[in-house]
Design a protein around this motif. Structure first.
Motif, short mmCIF file in Angstrom:
data_model
loop_
_atom_site.label_atom_id
_atom_site.label_comp_id
_atom_site.label_asym_id
_atom_site.label_seq_id
_atom_site.Cartn_x
_atom_site.Cartn_y
_atom_site.Cartn_z
N PHE A 188 0.85 -1.12 -0.10
CA PHE A 188 0.00 -0.21 -0.03
C PHE A 188 0.83 1.21 0.07
N THR A 192 0.89 3.90 -3.28
CA THR A 192 0.44 4.95 -3.04
C THR A 192 1.42 6.13 -3.26
N GLY A 195 1.59 6.94 -6.80
CA GLY A 195 0.44 7.53 -7.00
C GLY A 195 0.27 8.78 -6.95
N SER A 239 -5.24 12.19 -3.53
CA SER A 239 -5.59 10.86 -2.74
C SER A 239 -6.17 9.81 -3.63
N SER A 241 -5.04 7.57 -5.47
CA SER A 241 -4.10 6.25 -5.34
C SER A 241 -4.68 5.40 -4.24
N TYR A 242 -4.80 6.44 -3.05
CA TYR A 242 -5.66 5.39 -1.99
C TYR A 242 -6.80 4.65 -2.10
N TYR A 245 -6.00 1.36 -4.83
CA TYR A 245 -5.45 0.46 -4.41
C TYR A 245 -6.32 -0.76 -4.19
#
Length: 365
Positions: A188, A192, A195, A239, A241-242, A245
């Motif tokens: 993660f 991220t 990202g 945010s 990419s959070y 995922y």
């Protein structure tokens, strides 16, 4: 997020929606609109719902009807007493918007306040590039932006609620479930971090910067309250990419909540002006201070990996880690000279900053 929503539904939203939008309103809404909007009116007069007053089995039947599988609490009759059932996408969106907004505001104000009281280096107030009324402006921008960022975020959580993710709840201890859980934390962060780097670097393209990212760079030296002071679209884009995922990679539901909270803590920390470590692999406070001062460096969130690969890494000056040098007039004068060069390069003459402590550049109100 379904765990959080279930708790909120059980203790707050079931009663709230039942009072504001009771099923009795269904008599005033045509059946075709009830079906189109996924309302609860047609079901409100069914035998099943009437039986819920006395039968636990009927509650289970209602749960089957709506496809709800609660993790923490069983449903009650109130769960079915609103025109907007729990399964309504509109209700899910509205509820999540409220939850994310309240949680976001509380987390921001709580963590930034803790940092301000116990961690923040208040000598920054004397820096020649600290703005007049800066902390109040940081808080105002963040508090006004968080509800809009939450509105843009809520649809991603709605997708997760409706099965469009790889979030899971049960841990398979027999097949190295705990080890997989730990690996998920590292993947993660890795995913991220990349990202955020890509989104952040794109936000520094001149046209995008002027449209979206410039408000966050108003703060050349930061307080913890600058951490969430974004244009709402800017904050949302960083945010994304959070949320991507868990759509493509497995992640435990509780881990998701923990990591979501950790990201907010980290964001506050890298704006607190306290330079505790000069680890070359970690994109800590010093690295992010370089980004705010000189604009075109250190776009990453957690590590310096992507900045090194992208040629945008700049090592923090040693003076940041020596209190005597960090707050000296010589250091600040050198920073101001270079800062002004980058402001001219990035923003041109479009500079509306009013400085608190520099009589040579302070503007008249």
């Amino acid at each position: 997020m379904d765990l959080v929503l279930e708790v909120a539904d059980h203790y707050v939203f079931d009663d709230l929606y039942a009072k504001v939008l009771p099923t009795t309103l269904a008599a005033n809404i045509p059946a075709k609109w009830q079906n189109l909007l996924g309302l609860n009116g047609g079901f409100s007069n069914s035998t099943i719902l009437q039986e819920t007053l006395n039968s636990k089995n009927a509650v289970k039947e209602c749960r089957k009807f709506y496809g709800q599988v609660p993790f923490l609490f069983d449903m009650t009759t109130t769960s079915f007493a609103s025109l907007l059932p729990r399964s309504s996408i509109l209700r899910e969106f509205l509820s999540l918007w409220v939850i994310v907004t309240i949680f976001g505001l509380l987390l921001y104000l709580f963590t930034a306040s803790l940092s301000y009281v116990f961690v923040f280096d208040k000598s920054i107030f004397n820096h020649p590039r600290y703005l007049k009324n800066q902390m109040a402006m940081e808080i105002k921008l963040a508090v006004s932006a968080i509800p809009w960022m939450s509105m843009l975020t809520a649809p991603w959580f709605v997708m997760e609620l409706n099965g469009h993710s790889k979030l899971y709840m049960k841990i398979d201890y027999e097949n190295h479930g705990v080890r997989k859980l730990i690996i998920e934390y590292f993947t993660f962060i890795f995913f991220t971090d990349c990202g955020v780097y890509l989104a952040h670097r794109w936000l520094h393209w001149p046209r995008v910067y002027r449209a979206l990212h410039k408000p966050h760079h108003k703060w050349l030296v930061c307080t913890p309250f600058a951490s969430h002071s974004f244009h709402p679209v800017d904050g949302f884009l960083q945010s994304i990419s959070y949320h991507i995922y868990p759509l493509i990679l497995p992640l435990h539901k509780v881990s998701y909540l923990i990591l979501f909270t950790f990201v907010n803590f980290w964001t506050v920390m890298i704006h607190d002006g306290q330079y505790l470590s000069n680890n070359p692999a970690v994109n800590g406070t010093a690295c992010h201070t370089v980004h705010h001062l000189y604009f075109n460096y250190n776009y990453g969130q957690f590590t310096t990996l992507w900045d090194r690969l992208g040629g945008s890494y700049r090592r923090p000056d040693d003076s940041l880690f020596d209190p005597k040098l960090r707050d000296s007039k010589e250091t600040w004068d050198a920073q101001v000279k270079e800062v002004e060069h980058f402001i001219k390069e990035v923003e041109g003459d479009d500079n509306d900053r009013v400085y608190e402590n520099d009589p040579n550049t302070k503007k008249n109100n």
